[in-house]
Motif scaffolding. Structure first.
Motif, PDB file in Angstrom:
ATOM      1  N   VAL A  27       0.832  -1.196   0.000  1.00 40.88           N
ATOM      2  CA  VAL A  27       0.000   0.000   0.000  1.00 40.88           C
ATOM      3  C   VAL A  27       0.870   1.251   0.000  1.00 40.88           C
ATOM      4  O   VAL A  27       1.846   1.350   0.756  1.00 40.88           O
ATOM      5  CB  VAL A  27      -0.927   0.023   1.232  1.00 40.88           C
ATOM      6  N   THR A  28       0.520   2.209  -0.839  1.00 48.04           N
ATOM      7  CA  THR A  28       1.113   3.541  -0.804  1.00 48.04           C
ATOM      8  C   THR A  28      -0.023   4.545  -0.674  1.00 48.04           C
ATOM      9  O   THR A  28      -1.103   4.359  -1.232  1.00 48.04           O
ATOM     10  CB  THR A  28       1.930   3.865  -2.068  1.00 48.04           C
ATOM     11  N   TYR A  29       0.214   5.609   0.092  1.00 45.82           N
ATOM     12  CA  TYR A  29      -0.820   6.614   0.258  1.00 45.82           C
ATOM     13  C   TYR A  29      -0.191   7.981   0.420  1.00 45.82           C
ATOM     14  O   TYR A  29       0.920   8.124   0.928  1.00 45.82           O
ATOM     15  CB  TYR A  29      -1.725   6.287   1.453  1.00 45.82           C
ATOM     16  N   ASP A  30      -0.921   8.984  -0.041  1.00 47.77           N
ATOM     17  CA  ASP A  30      -0.467  10.368   0.039  1.00 47.77           C
ATOM     18  C   ASP A  30      -0.968  11.003   1.331  1.00 47.77           C
ATOM     19  O   ASP A  30      -2.119  10.816   1.729  1.00 47.77           O
ATOM     20  CB  ASP A  30      -1.005  11.179  -1.141  1.00 47.77           C
ATOM     21  N   ALA A  31      -0.091  11.766   1.955  1.00 47.74           N
ATOM     22  CA  ALA A  31      -0.458  12.576   3.118  1.00 47.74           C
ATOM     23  C   ALA A  31      -0.132  14.025   2.790  1.00 47.74           C
ATOM     24  O   ALA A  31       0.944  14.323   2.264  1.00 47.74           O
ATOM     25  CB  ALA A  31       0.306  12.121   4.360  1.00 47.74           C
ATOM     26  N   GLY A  33       0.364  22.179   2.831  1.00 48.27           N
ATOM     27  CA  GLY A  33      -0.211  21.800   1.546  1.00 48.27           C
ATOM     28  C   GLY A  33       0.687  20.961   0.676  1.00 48.27           C
ATOM     29  O   GLY A  33       0.381  20.720  -0.491  1.00 48.27           O
ATOM     30  N   GLN A  34       1.809  20.491   1.251  1.00 44.08           N
ATOM     31  CA  GLN A  34       2.726  19.643   0.488  1.00 44.08           C
ATOM     32  C   GLN A  34       2.319  18.172   0.623  1.00 44.08           C
ATOM     33  O   GLN A  34       1.998  17.711   1.713  1.00 44.08           O
ATOM     34  CB  GLN A  34       4.162  19.829   0.986  1.00 44.08           C
ATOM     35  N   LYS A  35       2.357  17.460  -0.494  1.00 41.52           N
ATOM     36  CA  LYS A  35       1.953  16.061  -0.515  1.00 41.52           C
ATOM     37  C   LYS A  35       3.174  15.158  -0.445  1.00 41.52           C
ATOM     38  O   LYS A  35       4.112  15.306  -1.226  1.00 41.52           O
ATOM     39  CB  LYS A  35       1.145  15.773  -1.785  1.00 41.52           C
ATOM     40  N   VAL A  36       3.164  14.231   0.516  1.00 40.99           N
ATOM     41  CA  VAL A  36       4.238  13.248   0.642  1.00 40.99           C
ATOM     42  C   VAL A  36       3.610  11.860   0.635  1.00 40.99           C
ATOM     43  O   VAL A  36       2.436  11.686   0.972  1.00 40.99           O
ATOM     44  CB  VAL A  36       5.065  13.454   1.924  1.00 40.99           C
ATOM     45  N   SER A  54     -10.424  16.642  -2.022  1.00 40.09           N
ATOM     46  CA  SER A  54      -9.474  16.960  -0.955  1.00 40.09           C
ATOM     47  C   SER A  54      -8.297  17.753  -1.519  1.00 40.09           C
ATOM     48  O   SER A  54      -7.964  17.630  -2.704  1.00 40.09           O
ATOM     49  CB  SER A  54      -8.959  15.676  -0.310  1.00 40.09           C
ATOM     50  N   PRO A  55      -7.655  18.583  -0.695  1.00 41.38           N
ATOM     51  CA  PRO A  55      -6.495  19.338  -1.176  1.00 41.38           C
ATOM     52  C   PRO A  55      -5.432  18.418  -1.765  1.00 41.38           C
ATOM     53  O   PRO A  55      -5.098  17.390  -1.179  1.00 41.38           O
ATOM     54  CB  PRO A  55      -5.986  20.036   0.098  1.00 41.38           C
ATOM     55  N   GLU A  56      -4.934  18.765  -2.933  1.00 41.66           N
ATOM     56  CA  GLU A  56      -3.901  18.022  -3.642  1.00 41.66           C
ATOM     57  C   GLU A  56      -4.376  16.671  -4.163  1.00 41.66           C
ATOM     58  O   GLU A  56      -3.585  15.874  -4.665  1.00 41.66           O
ATOM     59  CB  GLU A  56      -2.663  17.825  -2.766  1.00 41.66           C
ATOM     60  N   SER A  57      -5.670  16.360  -4.058  1.00 43.58           N
ATOM     61  CA  SER A  57      -6.244  15.106  -4.571  1.00 43.58           C
ATOM     62  C   SER A  57      -5.405  13.881  -4.200  1.00 43.58           C
ATOM     63  O   SER A  57      -4.877  13.176  -5.063  1.00 43.58           O
ATOM     64  CB  SER A  57      -6.403  15.178  -6.100  1.00 43.58           C
ATOM     65  N   PRO A  58      -5.261  13.593  -2.923  1.00 43.19           N
ATOM     66  CA  PRO A  58      -4.413  12.463  -2.511  1.00 43.19           C
ATOM     67  C   PRO A  58      -4.946  11.128  -3.024  1.00 43.19           C
ATOM     68  O   PRO A  58      -6.151  10.949  -3.196  1.00 43.19           O
ATOM     69  CB  PRO A  58      -4.472  12.532  -0.984  1.00 43.19           C
ATOM     70  N   GLN A  59      -4.014  10.207  -3.245  1.00 47.43           N
ATOM     71  CA  GLN A  59      -4.359   8.876  -3.727  1.00 47.43           C
ATOM     72  C   GLN A  59      -3.967   7.813  -2.702  1.00 47.43           C
ATOM     73  O   GLN A  59      -3.052   7.988  -1.906  1.00 47.43           O
ATOM     74  CB  GLN A  59      -3.663   8.570  -5.055  1.00 47.43           C
ATOM     75  N   TRP A  60      -4.689   6.714  -2.770  1.00 46.38           N
ATOM     76  CA  TRP A  60      -4.426   5.520  -1.962  1.00 46.38           C
ATOM     77  C   TRP A  60      -4.353   4.354  -2.934  1.00 46.38           C
ATOM     78  O   TRP A  60      -5.286   4.120  -3.706  1.00 46.38           O
ATOM     79  CB  TRP A  60      -5.545   5.330  -0.948  1.00 46.38           C
ATOM     80  N   THR A  61      -3.245   3.634  -2.943  1.00 46.35           N
ATOM     81  CA  THR A  61      -3.029   2.556  -3.910  1.00 46.35           C
ATOM     82  C   THR A  61      -2.664   1.273  -3.189  1.00 46.35           C
ATOM     83  O   THR A  61      -1.830   1.274  -2.286  1.00 46.35           O
ATOM     84  CB  THR A  61      -1.893   2.926  -4.889  1.00 46.35           C
TER      85      THR A  61
END
Length: 263
Positions: free
Chosen positions: A56-60, A65-68, A206-213
């Motif tokens: 699993v990888t996910y954006d925080a 406002g920075q996406k990691v 959501s801000p920066e459109s985070p993804q969950w894979t």
């Protein structure tokens, strides 16, 4: 350590984002996406015991406002109707989830704490109680639900079948499901065992459109599990604490991330 702190740790994703949004549309021109997902759900419901792994990888998104991106590995074991175990370990989490037919236990190996909740004696009802009372939702566990298709078929008004793509060499149906706030992409094995191989969830609002894979692999559909696998044994030096009720978590702002999990 207070229960509120433990809930924050839980929310960091053993526990994951928007979890089973893997859903077909109610109506499409060909109904092919719905048919493919129905085949997957029917097959999963037919399995009495199974296990799989997931990468699993996910954006925080941080306060600036920075996406990691973070990662963790999951190992899930299911024995219907009343046994479930999930191990999750990654760069920021190391947790174990147990359902032994009577209670749910969540163990945080990093913080050395655990919490236990009495629940009904089947997987679906146990997870529903944990969600309702404590906003506790565990990644990908809807795959163990006998009501999976009925739930999924109600939620996404638009769907597309993009044809056959490969995921790690496996030929898969590539399906896309859309609604205003979420897009879900789902890859399902096109062979004789219609198992999910990959899920990508995008939170569009959501801000920066985070993804969950999640990349799912090592499926074992002929597993044989002993009761001991699902029983939590308290390690030495580990403290028992309480789950924070859902209402208090919401009031304190700590339930937000947890609410973006199983459903």
């Amino acid at each position: 350590m207070k229960a509120s702190r433990f809930l924050c740790v839980i929310s960091a994703l053993l526990v994951s984002m928007a979890m089973v949004s893997v859903a077909p549309a109610q109506q499409t021109a060909s109904m092919q996406p719905a048919k493919i997902v129905r085949q997957m759900c029917d097959y999963l419901k037919s399995l009495q015991q199974f296990s799989y792994r997931a990468e699993v990888t996910y954006d925080a998104v941080d306060a600036g406002g920075q996406k990691v991106q973070h990662t963790f590995d999951m190992e899930t074991s299911v024995r219907r109707p009343d046994r479930l175990r999930v191990n999750a370990a990654g760069d920021v989490i190391n947790k174990q989830f147990f359902f032994d037919g009577k209670s749910i236990t969540l163990y945080d190996k990093i913080s050395k704490v655990y919490a236990t909740l009495d629940v009904p004696p089947n997987i679906e009802a146990a997870l529903d109680k944990a969600q309702k009372d404590f906003n506790l939702r565990v990644a990908l566990t809807d795959l163990a639900s006998p009501k999976l298709y009925d739930y999924l078929s109600k939620n996404f008004p638009n769907s597309r079948d993009l044809g056959i793509d490969k995921v790690r060499g496996v030929s898969c149906h590539h399906l896309v499901f859309d609604r205003k706030d979420v897009q879900v992409q789902l890859w399902i094995d096109a062979g004789g065992k219609p198992l999910p191989q990959k899920v990508v969830i995008t939170e569009k609002n959501s801000p920066e459109s985070p993804q969950w894979t999640a990349l799912l692999n090592d499926w074992n559909v002929s597993s044989k599990f002993d009761d001991s696998l699902f029983a939590f044994v308290v390690p030495t030096g580990v403290q028992k604490i309480n789950f924070l009720p859902a209402q208090k978590a919401a009031a304190s702002g700590q339930g937000t991330e947890s609410a973006k999990t199983r459903r």
